[in-house]
Design an enzyme around this catalytic site. Structure first.
Site, short mmCIF file in Angstrom:
data_model
loop_
_atom_site.label_atom_id
_atom_site.label_comp_id
_atom_site.label_asym_id
_atom_site.label_seq_id
_atom_site.Cartn_x
_atom_site.Cartn_y
_atom_site.Cartn_z
CD1 TRP A 181 -9.50 16.88 -1.57
CD2 TRP A 181 -8.60 15.83 -3.30
NE1 TRP A 181 -8.04 17.34 -1.48
CE2 TRP A 181 -7.36 16.34 -2.48
CE3 TRP A 181 -8.05 14.98 -4.22
CZ2 TRP A 181 -6.26 16.56 -3.07
CZ3 TRP A 181 -6.81 14.92 -4.82
CH2 TRP A 181 -5.64 15.93 -4.00
CG ASP A 183 -11.57 10.77 0.01
OD1 ASP A 183 -10.56 10.28 0.91
OD2 ASP A 183 -11.05 11.52 -1.09
CE LYS A 218 -3.61 14.55 1.87
NZ LYS A 218 -4.73 14.49 1.14
C1 LIG Z 1 -4.89 14.36 -0.39
C2 LIG Z 1 -6.32 13.67 -0.60
C3 LIG Z 1 -6.63 12.85 -1.76
C4 LIG Z 1 -5.45 12.44 -2.62
O1 LIG Z 1 -4.50 11.60 -1.88
P1 LIG Z 1 -3.16 10.85 -2.87
O2 LIG Z 1 -2.66 9.93 -1.58
O3 LIG Z 1 -2.15 12.09 -2.95
O4 LIG Z 1 -3.52 10.19 -4.00
C5 LIG Z 1 -7.76 12.38 -2.00
N1 LIG Z 1 -8.79 12.83 -1.14
C6 LIG Z 1 -8.58 13.46 -0.19
C7 LIG Z 1 -9.94 14.03 0.40
C8 LIG Z 1 -7.44 14.17 0.19
O5 LIG Z 1 -7.36 15.04 1.12
#
Ligand SMILES: *Cc1c(COP(=O)(O)O)cnc(C)c1O
Length: 362
Positions: free
Chosen positions: A103, A173, A197
């Protein structure tokens, strides 16, 4: 109540608290006497405005978000943030990133389209199984921000301690760890998290951003939908927001407040993760892939001695009602995501199953 639901170990979209789903079900056809489902409501209606206001306030309460931070609900997932961050925050055109896995790599690739990226540290050399050391000395004077992926969902690593930033703004993030433990918001300039998530349905990202980072002079060049200023000035309703997601996430925020807040949630997550890691540490068949001091509380990747056995175990767990344990395609092996809504019983049951599997397949 037994709905025949499986323990779903998916990395996302993932489980939601059952009592939240029940409440949503009960309000589905007629939300509190409004005569309609939240999915059918105008985002400009009073009844929806109240849903959105409460969602924001409950999140502020949960995280103790200071008044000089904006809370934004934006579509496009966490992925759109990979671009929105450099577009909105690069003033000098230089930003620092830690490369800790899939990511952060995606975020880096996107930032490179807008400016210069300085990599302060990388764990690529060991397959992203650890978090690199803080490297404040590597931060250039003119850096606009320092970026981390605080929990790498695919590799199962987490920052136990935030890196030093030499006074630069920290951008994080938190997609796969959002609301999993208390968070001191003022340590960051910006936090963001795709909600699928650890909170609600896919389709939205929560952005928590310090007001002074929303800059008029920079926003002019940014496409309208991608400007934090536009979202902030319009209370996340410049265009039609993801009303359904705001509603569902708001329910989860209330649920977290009700159970006692993020300290309580954190303790539960520590307990759950301990059950799993203790098992991995004692097993001969299964091994965790992350260095112990960087282990995530949320995503637990593990492997057996071979790809064939990995696949057999995934199939056996699935047949037994434990869903989505296949590791990410880039890493292989297995991965158990044990987010907030995964009950401890789910982790205990899976561990029992794996122990039994191991004893029967030696
Ligand atoms: C799943 C995830 C993303 C991407 O998320 P989307 O909503 O599918 O764009 C980005 N960063 C992390 C840490 C993730 O787990």
């Amino acid at each position: 109540m037994n709905y025949g639901r499986s323990f779903n170990f998916s990395a996302g979209p993932a489980m939601m608290p059952e009592e939240v789903l029940e409440e949503i079900r009960d309000e589905m056809l007629n939300y509190r006497g409004s005569g309609m489902c939240v999915m059918e409501m105008s985002h400009r209606s009073k009844v929806f405005q109240q849903i959105a206001d409460e969602a924001e306030q409950d999140l502020r309460d949960l995280m103790n978000i200071p008044d000089n931070y904006k809370v934004l609900f934006i579509q496009g997932g966490a992925t759109l943030q990979f671009a929105m961050i450099p577009m909105n925050l690069m003033k000098n055109g230089v930003a620092c990133y830690y490369e800790t896995g899939a990511w952060s790599k995606k975020a880096i690739a996107e930032a490179k389209k807008y400016g210069e990226v300085v990599i302060l540290g990388s764990s690529k050399d060991e397959n992203f199984s650890y978090i690199p050391a803080s490297n404040a000395a590597g931060i250039p004077e003119n850096a606009d921000y320092v970026y981390i992926c605080e929990n790498e969902t695919i590799h199962g690593t987490t920052w136990q301690k935030l890196p030093e930033t030499n006074g630069k703004v920290l951008v994080s993030d938190q997609s796969s760890m959002f609301l999993s433990k208390p968070c001191n918001v003022s340590d960051y300039g910006m936090i963001y998290a795709g909600v699928q998530k650890n909170v609600g349905p896919a389709g939205m990202v929560v952005v928590i951003i310090r007001e002074d980072l929303i800059r008029e002079d920079l926003c002019e060049k940014v496409p309208t939908y991608m400007s934090y200023k536009v979202h902030a000035d319009n209370g996340s309703m410049y265009n039609t927001p993801n009303c359904w997601d705001i509603y569902c996430c708001g329910k989860v925020f209330k649920y977290l407040k009700k159970i006692g807040g993020l300290e309580v949630m954190h303790q539960r997550n520590l307990d759950k993760a301990k059950v799993f890691y203790d098992f991995l540490d004692s097993s001969k068949m299964f091994k965790g892939t992350v260095k112990p001091e960087f282990r995530s509380l949320m995503n637990v990747p593990f492997v057996t001695e071979s790809k064939e056995l990995d696949a057999e175990v995934v199939a056996a767990t699935k047949a037994a009602g434990y869903d989505n344990l296949k590791g990410h395609k880039s890493v292989g092996g297995l991965r158990a995501s044990i987010y907030n809504a995964m009950p401890k019983e789910g982790v205990e049951a899976l561990v029992e199953f794996l122990k039994k599997y191991e004893s029967e397949h030696q």
